[in-house]
Enzyme design. Sequence first.
Site, PDB file in Angstrom:
ATOM      1  N   GLU A  27      -0.042  -0.819   5.829  1.00 28.75           N
ATOM      2  CA  GLU A  27       1.035  -0.277   6.655  1.00 28.75           C
ATOM      3  C   GLU A  27       0.939   1.233   6.802  1.00 28.75           C
ATOM      4  OE1 GLU A  27       5.163   1.243   7.572  1.00 28.75           O
ATOM      5  OE2 GLU A  27       3.813   1.724   5.932  1.00 28.75           O
ATOM      6  N   ASP A  36      12.617  -1.351   4.788  1.00 31.07           N
ATOM      7  CA  ASP A  36      11.776  -0.168   4.607  1.00 31.07           C
ATOM      8  C   ASP A  36      12.539   1.090   5.000  1.00 31.07           C
ATOM      9  OD1 ASP A  36       9.666   1.497   4.179  1.00 31.07           O
ATOM     10  OD2 ASP A  36       8.336   0.612   5.657  1.00 31.07           O
ATOM     11  N   HIS A  56       6.948   9.412   0.423  1.00 33.47           N
ATOM     12  CA  HIS A  56       5.790  10.267   0.661  1.00 33.47           C
ATOM     13  C   HIS A  56       5.916  11.634  -0.008  1.00 33.47           C
ATOM     14  CE1 HIS A  56       4.515   7.965   4.590  1.00 33.47           C
ATOM     15  NE2 HIS A  56       4.892   7.168   3.610  1.00 33.47           N
ATOM     16  N   ASP A 112       0.843  -1.193   0.000  1.00 32.28           N
ATOM     17  CA  ASP A 112       0.000   0.000   0.000  1.00 32.28           C
ATOM     18  C   ASP A 112       0.879   1.245   0.000  1.00 32.28           C
ATOM     19  OD1 ASP A 112       0.630  -0.919   2.714  1.00 32.28           O
ATOM     20  OD2 ASP A 112      -0.504   0.824   3.390  1.00 32.28           O
TER      21      ASP A 112
END
Length: 475
Positions: free
Chosen positions: A159, A183, A446, A95
Amino acid sequence: MLRQEMSEDEFIEKNYNQWLTDFQELLSINSVRDDHLADTVHPYGPGPKAALKKMISFAIRDGFTRFGVIDNRAGYIEIGPKDARQTVGILIHVDVVPVDKELWNYEPFAGTIVDDHLYGRGSDDMKGSDMLSYYALKALKDRSSTFKNKVRLIIGTDEENDWQDMEAYFTAEGRPDLGFSPDGDFIVENAEKGIAHLDLISDSKILNPSNGQLLFLRAGKASNVVPGVARAAVKNVAFNRAQEIFQDFLKKEQLTGQIEEDSDGFKIILNGFSVHGSTPDEGRNAATYLALFLLNFDFDERTNRWLNFLAKTIHQDYFAEKLGIGITTPEMGKTTLNAGIVDLEINKTAKINLNLRYPIGFSGLKAVEIIENNFPWIKAYLRDDGLKPHLVPADDPVVTNLLSIYKQVTGKETHLNVSAGASFGRLMPRGVCYGTRFIGQQSTAHQIDEYFNLQNYQPAMRILIKSIEALANLD
């Protein structure tokens, strides 16, 4: 099957083109959670489920025989002895966070390649790591490696929100004993701060309608993202004066935005700089900057108080010190604070959602108590405090092996780190966060025009293959 004589480097070179094709296919799926389209088959909407299905389809194509989907929320791909005493978890997620598409220079869900950069939402966080981890597992499967421990690539789909995917997986399959989540950077993050989500609510009922009125101020789509765009509408304020002040404000703060005349007032859009909520000091929160601009006008008492709180307390309070909840510990450093969602609507409510990342010795409940004491006009609600601080000792073989393998492959040292972020690594008793961006490379997680550095493929694959193999043989 991998030919017996094919070396690890030959496998990596031979599989690059297919890896890249698979990576672009995964990037093309808009896997942002969408609760409006959620149902039992697609609990987070169609996108996350489609990305999970894509990962499982790779496993079927490539001859993995042990894989599964849990409650449509998570999946796994497995190698190693079925009856092993321990399970090594490589925890990933497919996601992604929402997109301010109008600010991107590339299509967010196309996988555009420019100068060794593969652009797309989720390329850095963390679909690049997803595909590297999958192909590392494939390399070990194809050469029929033998292990002491079972290895599972565990695929999450929630997540970026509530982690209900892992809750469902652990309920059905149990929790891995050790492992990592790739990550972030190739540093060993053996400590992660606790994370709490707080809603701060105040009254927005207008007491003096003759004054200027802030009809709404909205920014942010996810708690763990610094808002990159904020919007507002204002009534009973002269447009020409507002336009002049706005242009001066943009120049002073080195920001961009638009203002246009509206009935008896104006509408405004302000662009900040969106980054991951774990490093708010690296971004520019559009909501707090817009509140700072709006302080140039006279609104009613409640609106002024709310704007002052945003612009003078929350604005650039990256370590929660002005809010009164910033603490520092030797083990984990400072608290970090992000105002991820801001939403005021006239005569309804004003809400600020805070993403708080705190060290050992603090809690979300303590934050609520302090905020309400310091700001009695605010009602604070603890929405979630499920992620407590996590620490794996520096001498644990999981940690020492990963440090050693990085040096073996690159010839350079890496190091331990305390993370303000939240990775799935913290969900395992002996779990850390590790990879796949190299030290010194920019994180674009992001952000606008998020990208993966394609030059990382070969060295990252070598590190991951050796790391998974080492952990699979730990006692």
